[in-house]
Design an enzyme around this catalytic site. Structure first.
Site, PDB file in Angstrom:
ATOM      1  N   ASP A   9      -1.270   2.209  -0.666  1.00 50.69           N
ATOM      2  CA  ASP A   9      -0.099   2.880  -0.112  1.00 50.69           C
ATOM      3  C   ASP A   9       1.059   2.714  -1.090  1.00 50.69           C
ATOM      4  O   ASP A   9       1.507   1.596  -1.355  1.00 50.69           O
ATOM      5  CB  ASP A   9       0.228   2.241   1.254  1.00 50.69           C
ATOM      6  CG  ASP A   9       1.335   2.976   1.985  1.00 50.69           C
ATOM      7  OD1 ASP A   9       1.708   4.099   1.549  1.00 50.69           O
ATOM      8  OD2 ASP A   9       1.838   2.431   2.981  1.00 50.69           O
ATOM      9  N   ASP A 103       0.658   9.946  -0.376  1.00 47.84           N
ATOM     10  CA  ASP A 103       0.819   8.692  -1.124  1.00 47.84           C
ATOM     11  C   ASP A 103      -0.026   7.548  -0.570  1.00 47.84           C
ATOM     12  O   ASP A 103       0.290   6.385  -0.762  1.00 47.84           O
ATOM     13  CB  ASP A 103       2.294   8.279  -1.125  1.00 47.84           C
ATOM     14  CG  ASP A 103       2.732   7.691   0.205  1.00 47.84           C
ATOM     15  OD1 ASP A 103       2.263   8.193   1.244  1.00 47.84           O
ATOM     16  OD2 ASP A 103       3.521   6.741   0.205  1.00 47.84           O
ATOM     17  N   GLU A 104      -1.102   7.894   0.107  1.00 47.66           N
ATOM     18  CA  GLU A 104      -1.866   6.861   0.804  1.00 47.66           C
ATOM     19  C   GLU A 104      -3.339   7.250   0.851  1.00 47.66           C
ATOM     20  O   GLU A 104      -3.657   8.411   1.112  1.00 47.66           O
ATOM     21  CB  GLU A 104      -1.321   6.819   2.233  1.00 47.66           C
ATOM     22  CG  GLU A 104      -1.356   5.497   2.903  1.00 47.66           C
ATOM     23  CD  GLU A 104      -0.881   5.652   4.340  1.00 47.66           C
ATOM     24  OE1 GLU A 104      -1.603   5.176   5.214  1.00 47.66           O
ATOM     25  OE2 GLU A 104       0.178   6.256   4.576  1.00 47.66           O
TER      26      GLU A 104
HETATM   27 MG   LIG Z   1       3.772   4.864   1.353  1.00 44.89          MG
END
Ligand SMILES: [Mg+2]
Length: 388
Positions: A9, A103-104
């Site tokens: 993350d 983003d993960e």
């Molecule tokens: Mg994040």
């Protein structure tokens, strides 16, 4: 077999990209979001979070809490660019990457240990490479399941690395407050609070019967999660199972040439949309509805996924041979692609894939895409190529 899952993350992703592009913002409370009047916070830097600013909060509130904050608009195209770079790094370590958002992601690295070392070594390497190549930090959780990996990555943010070995799962979870329980909604949380359950350990001690009475069949799931039992697989594909387009014609199509002209149009339209979504598909399906409403589909699976309109069109032309198009009146034609994969996944194709033909195609597709953007999908009809 024991699985090894890493949850990754990016730390305060949007603000971090803004700082990357403008180093003068480093250490400042950066808040990315919508307009002052109606917008909400998309993401806030850790400096801004200290003032109580958090995502999904109205911008007006954030401005009140952090009046000296630096408020910036969302630059999605730029974040996507960086995201692509990050995911390419992930794919370097395993093909089993399940994106959760821009983003993960979950990575199943069970099969990667021979090449890259122990799961925790892989997580360290990924963090290092992401920092070196993008200048950004990512937090990682390493565990035998998705559930525990996701909780772990959040333990030590930013730039965190939390490793939960298989024999330490219970020890890790036991003291955690149940609000850390990922994927469990507010209603369940409140119900657990009512039952006086505050930690994972307390939850694991509630008799299964009680949980089943309170939560129905969800009770068993809660019981298992409280002990870290979660056998969900990392699914390396997009949620979307297929992409396609079809058209019903005002007048039945009687001849093959007209049908092909329509299919070329449909193929390019679908391909354009796939390139926009950055997916490609392996199975091409042609759908034909005859004037008597009888409907058939014909499919072909390719060895390599595609987002190329002309390739899709040529497959569809082969599939046409297995239909009665040209012999019976046709009311509707459709093309869809399934077995989709993300662009970044395909980036691992060997270099020799980049022959002249595919380079030419890529350039042509880029030109086509800009035509679509400029004139709209409906107005770009490569069909005109046919009528000279
Ligand atoms: Mg994040």
């Amino acid at each position: 077999m024991q699985k090894a899952i890493i949850h990754l993350d990016m730390d305060a992703f949007y603000p971090s990209v803004e700082v990357l592009d403008n180093p003068a913002l480093k250490g400042k409370p950066v808040i990315v979001g919508g307009s002052r009047e109606r917008g909400v916070v998309a993401s806030a830097s850790y400096e801004a979070r200290k003032f109580g600013v958090h995502s999904a909060q109205p911008m007006a509130t954030a401005m009140r809490l952090c009046p000296h904050g630096i408020f910036l608009p969302v630059r999605m195209a730029r974040y996507r660019e960086v995201s692509k770079q990050v995911f390419e790094i992930f794919y370097h370590f395993t093909p089993l990457v399940e994106p959760l958002s821009i983003d993960e992601a979950f990575l199943d690295v069970t099969g990667s240990t021979r090449l890259f070392g122990q799961p925790e070594d892989i997580a360290r390497k990924i963090k290092k490479v992401v920092l070196e190549e993008t200048g950004l930090t990512v937090s990682a959780g390493v565990a035998p399941s998705k559930f525990v990996a996701k909780i772990a990555s959040d333990m030590d943010k930013p730039d965190g690395l939390t490793i939960v070995p298989p024999d330490r799962v219970r020890e890790f979870l036991n003291p955690l407050p149940i609000k850390k329980m990922w994927g469990v909604g507010k209603v369940t949380h409140h119900a657990l609070m009512r039952l006086n359950v505050r930690t994972f350990k307390e939850l694991s001690q509630v008799p299964l019967k009680v949980l089943e009475k309170e939560f129905g069949k969800h009770g068993l799931k809660l019981h298992q999660l409280s002990m870290g039992i979660d056998d969900r697989e990392v699914i390396p594909y997009h949620d979307v199972k297929s992409m396609g387009h079809e058209e019903t014609f005002p007048q039945d199509i009687l001849d093959m040439d007209t049908a092909k002209k329509e299919l070329l149009y449909l193929a390019n339209k679908v391909a354009h949309r796939m390139r926009k979504k950055e997916v490609a598909g392996r199975t091409v399906t042609l759908k034909v509805k005859y004037s008597d409403f009888r409907q058939i589909t014909r499919s072909k699976t390719l060895s390599k996924s595609t987002d190329d309109g002309f390739e899709i069109y040529s497959i569809v032309c082969q599939l046409l041979e297995k239909t009665a198009v040209g012999k019976r009146p046709v009311r509707l034609l459709g093309i869809s692609l399934s077995q989709l994969s993300f662009l970044a996944a395909r980036r691992q194709l060997p270099l020799f894939d980049q022959d002249m033909d595919s380079v030419r195609r890529k350039n042509l597709n880029m030109a086509l895409d800009s035509l679509y953007e400029k004139y709209g999908e409906e107005n770009v009809r490569p069909g005109v190529l046919f009528s000279k």
